[in-house]
Scaffold this motif. Structure first.
Motif, PDB file in Angstrom:
ATOM      1  N   SER A 290       0.942  -4.450   1.237  1.00 43.49           N
ATOM      2  CA  SER A 290       2.067  -4.001   0.514  1.00 43.49           C
ATOM      3  C   SER A 290       2.735  -5.097   0.111  1.00 43.49           C
ATOM      4  O   SER A 290       3.892  -4.904  -0.831  1.00 43.49           O
ATOM      5  CB  SER A 290       3.070  -3.201   1.660  1.00 43.49           C
ATOM      6  N   GLN A 291       2.483  -6.411   0.096  1.00 39.46           N
ATOM      7  CA  GLN A 291       3.072  -7.452  -0.126  1.00 39.46           C
ATOM      8  C   GLN A 291       3.134  -7.595  -1.640  1.00 39.46           C
ATOM      9  O   GLN A 291       2.122  -7.742  -2.305  1.00 39.46           O
ATOM     10  CB  GLN A 291       2.399  -8.707   0.251  1.00 39.46           C
ATOM     11  N   LEU A 292       4.460  -7.509  -2.241  1.00 43.02           N
ATOM     12  CA  LEU A 292       4.531  -7.825  -3.980  1.00 43.02           C
ATOM     13  C   LEU A 292       4.585  -9.320  -4.226  1.00 43.02           C
ATOM     14  O   LEU A 292       4.251  -9.520  -5.406  1.00 43.02           O
ATOM     15  CB  LEU A 292       5.692  -7.117  -4.100  1.00 43.02           C
ATOM     16  N   LYS A 293       4.916  -9.976  -3.464  1.00 44.50           N
ATOM     17  CA  LYS A 293       5.539 -11.256  -3.736  1.00 44.50           C
ATOM     18  C   LYS A 293       4.161 -12.119  -3.375  1.00 44.50           C
ATOM     19  O   LYS A 293       3.302 -11.768  -2.760  1.00 44.50           O
ATOM     20  CB  LYS A 293       6.374 -12.020  -2.686  1.00 44.50           C
ATOM     21  N   THR A 294       3.989 -13.169  -3.984  1.00 44.94           N
ATOM     22  CA  THR A 294       2.606 -14.111  -3.852  1.00 44.94           C
ATOM     23  C   THR A 294       2.919 -14.959  -2.611  1.00 44.94           C
ATOM     24  O   THR A 294       3.986 -15.863  -2.609  1.00 44.94           O
ATOM     25  CB  THR A 294       2.548 -14.883  -5.048  1.00 44.94           C
ATOM     26  N   LEU A 295       2.284 -14.726  -1.493  1.00 44.34           N
ATOM     27  CA  LEU A 295       1.963 -15.695  -0.255  1.00 44.34           C
ATOM     28  C   LEU A 295       1.103 -16.777  -0.212  1.00 44.34           C
ATOM     29  O   LEU A 295      -0.052 -16.645  -0.852  1.00 44.34           O
ATOM     30  CB  LEU A 295       1.862 -14.722   0.739  1.00 44.34           C
TER      31      LEU A 295
ATOM     32  N   ASP B 202       6.900  -6.207   3.491  1.00 46.43           N
ATOM     33  CA  ASP B 202       7.940  -6.631   2.596  1.00 46.43           C
ATOM     34  C   ASP B 202       7.912  -6.195   1.237  1.00 46.43           C
ATOM     35  O   ASP B 202       7.103  -6.155   0.462  1.00 46.43           O
ATOM     36  CB  ASP B 202       7.806  -8.245   2.588  1.00 46.43           C
ATOM     37  N   PRO B 203       9.110  -5.558   0.884  1.00 42.30           N
ATOM     38  CA  PRO B 203      10.402  -5.576   1.705  1.00 42.30           C
ATOM     39  C   PRO B 203      10.540  -4.406   2.880  1.00 42.30           C
ATOM     40  O   PRO B 203      11.530  -4.526   3.516  1.00 42.30           O
ATOM     41  CB  PRO B 203      11.243  -5.244   0.509  1.00 42.30           C
ATOM     42  N   GLY B 204       9.584  -3.200   3.003  1.00 43.84           N
ATOM     43  CA  GLY B 204       9.979  -2.151   3.740  1.00 43.84           C
ATOM     44  C   GLY B 204      10.191  -2.740   5.219  1.00 43.84           C
ATOM     45  O   GLY B 204      11.186  -2.412   5.654  1.00 43.84           O
ATOM     46  N   GLY B 205       9.171  -3.204   5.860  1.00 40.34           N
ATOM     47  CA  GLY B 205       9.414  -3.644   7.280  1.00 40.34           C
ATOM     48  C   GLY B 205      10.444  -4.646   7.506  1.00 40.34           C
ATOM     49  O   GLY B 205      11.167  -4.352   8.552  1.00 40.34           O
ATOM     50  N   MET B 206      10.622  -5.451   6.745  1.00 44.27           N
ATOM     51  CA  MET B 206      11.594  -6.517   6.816  1.00 44.27           C
ATOM     52  C   MET B 206      13.102  -5.933   6.726  1.00 44.27           C
ATOM     53  O   MET B 206      14.236  -6.083   7.572  1.00 44.27           O
ATOM     54  CB  MET B 206      11.479  -7.530   5.778  1.00 44.27           C
ATOM     55  N   GLU B 207      13.199  -4.923   5.954  1.00 44.03           N
ATOM     56  CA  GLU B 207      14.484  -4.142   5.834  1.00 44.03           C
ATOM     57  C   GLU B 207      14.671  -3.270   6.835  1.00 44.03           C
ATOM     58  O   GLU B 207      15.878  -3.379   7.693  1.00 44.03           O
ATOM     59  CB  GLU B 207      14.571  -3.361   4.620  1.00 44.03           C
ATOM     60  N   VAL B 208      13.984  -2.648   7.486  1.00 43.66           N
ATOM     61  CA  VAL B 208      14.185  -1.721   8.799  1.00 43.66           C
ATOM     62  C   VAL B 208      14.582  -2.790   9.995  1.00 43.66           C
ATOM     63  O   VAL B 208      15.443  -2.531  10.704  1.00 43.66           O
ATOM     64  CB  VAL B 208      12.780  -1.125   8.984  1.00 43.66           C
TER      65      VAL B 208
ATOM     66  N   PRO C  61       9.868   2.865   6.805  1.00 47.21           N
ATOM     67  CA  PRO C  61      10.464   2.194   5.528  1.00 47.21           C
ATOM     68  C   PRO C  61      10.570   3.406   4.421  1.00 47.21           C
ATOM     69  O   PRO C  61       9.704   4.044   4.259  1.00 47.21           O
ATOM     70  CB  PRO C  61       9.479   1.145   5.295  1.00 47.21           C
ATOM     71  N   GLU C  62      11.550   3.174   3.726  1.00 46.13           N
ATOM     72  CA  GLU C  62      12.063   3.912   2.467  1.00 46.13           C
ATOM     73  C   GLU C  62      11.044   3.742   1.398  1.00 46.13           C
ATOM     74  O   GLU C  62      10.820   4.824   0.799  1.00 46.13           O
ATOM     75  CB  GLU C  62      13.340   3.782   1.915  1.00 46.13           C
ATOM     76  N   ASP C  63      10.344   2.818   1.424  1.00 47.57           N
ATOM     77  CA  ASP C  63       9.184   2.649   0.405  1.00 47.57           C
ATOM     78  C   ASP C  63       7.635   3.244   0.786  1.00 47.57           C
ATOM     79  O   ASP C  63       6.860   3.231  -0.037  1.00 47.57           O
ATOM     80  CB  ASP C  63       8.805   1.085   0.043  1.00 47.57           C
ATOM     81  N   GLY C  64       7.712   3.684   1.902  1.00 44.56           N
ATOM     82  CA  GLY C  64       6.460   4.499   2.178  1.00 44.56           C
ATOM     83  C   GLY C  64       5.457   3.825   2.892  1.00 44.56           C
ATOM     84  O   GLY C  64       4.398   4.368   3.356  1.00 44.56           O
TER      85      GLY C  64
END
Length: 223
Positions: A41-46, A175-181, A196-199
């Protein structure tokens, strides 16, 4: 915590130097008898992370006595950063208090000291589930949040020797879902987390971690 001058505080294992991606490096998509592709689900580049599979095996062996007593064992994974890649070179097993489903590190200043002396990043942690399956409990998620909020590439390894489907897993919070929770959760102990709200799920398998057989590493067992 035992000081570094105690007998055999450090065990060194040399497999070679760090290297670029080669036949010695394999991506970890799913840890178990069946490897499956897990879409992140990661949108950022890790940044990529390399770890020696032998390091994980050595940890499992060092934890064996506790595992046979149905007690968890935990350790911190530290890495250096070179050309945009994290190389895990150090496992630190702190003095700890354990039960069948928890492990509390003590005197963590000694862990920080080892990391600081070597200019290492705390990129993750490893712990056992001696009699449970391979998953992240709610307590594990809160522990991991403290790592991932500092280093986005941070990962958690769960070693579950009695899980017939997979003996270990490498996880991170979405991230961001789990991190926000986790950021918004103030509960302690074992408890459910909302979705998470993003599903996406709260946590997932890492897609940026590679097993690298050409790594030098050392282990500090401070128990």
């Amino acid at each position: 915590m035992v000081t570094l001058s105690s007998p055999s505080p450090s065990l060194s294992f040399v497999e070679s130097g760090t290297c670029s991606k080669s036949p010695h490096v394999s991506r970890v998509l799913f840890s178990g008898p069946d490897e499956i592709q897990v879409e992140s689900s990661q949108l950022k580049t890790l940044r990529d992370v390399h770890i020696s599979e032998r390091l994980m095996e050595e940890f499992t062996e060092l934890a064996r006595e506790n595992t046979e007593k149905d007690l968890e064992t935990c350790g911190t994974l530290a890495a250096f950063l070179e050309r945009g890649v994290f190389y895990v070179t150090t496992l630190i097993i702190p003095k700890q208090e354990s039960t069948a489903n928890s492990c509390q590190a003590m005197n963590e200043v000694d862990v920080f000291s080892i990391q600081n002396e070597r200019e290492l990043y705390p990129v993750g942690w490893i712990h056992t589930h001696p009699s449970q399956g391979c998953f992240m409990s709610s307590v594990d998620l809160h522990t991991h949040y403290s790592y991932q909020v500092m280093v986005p590439e941070a990962f958690a390894i769960v070693v579950a020797p009695t899980d017939s489907s997979r003996s270990y897993g490498i996880f991170k919070l979405t991230d961001p879902g789990g991190m926000e929770v986790l950021r918004g959760c103030s509960e302690t102990g074992f408890h459910p987390h909302k979705e998470p709200e993003d599903g996406n799920p709260v946590y997932e398998h890492c897609s940026n971690v590679y097993k690298n057989s050409n790594l030098r590493f050392e282990i500090f067992d401070l128990r």
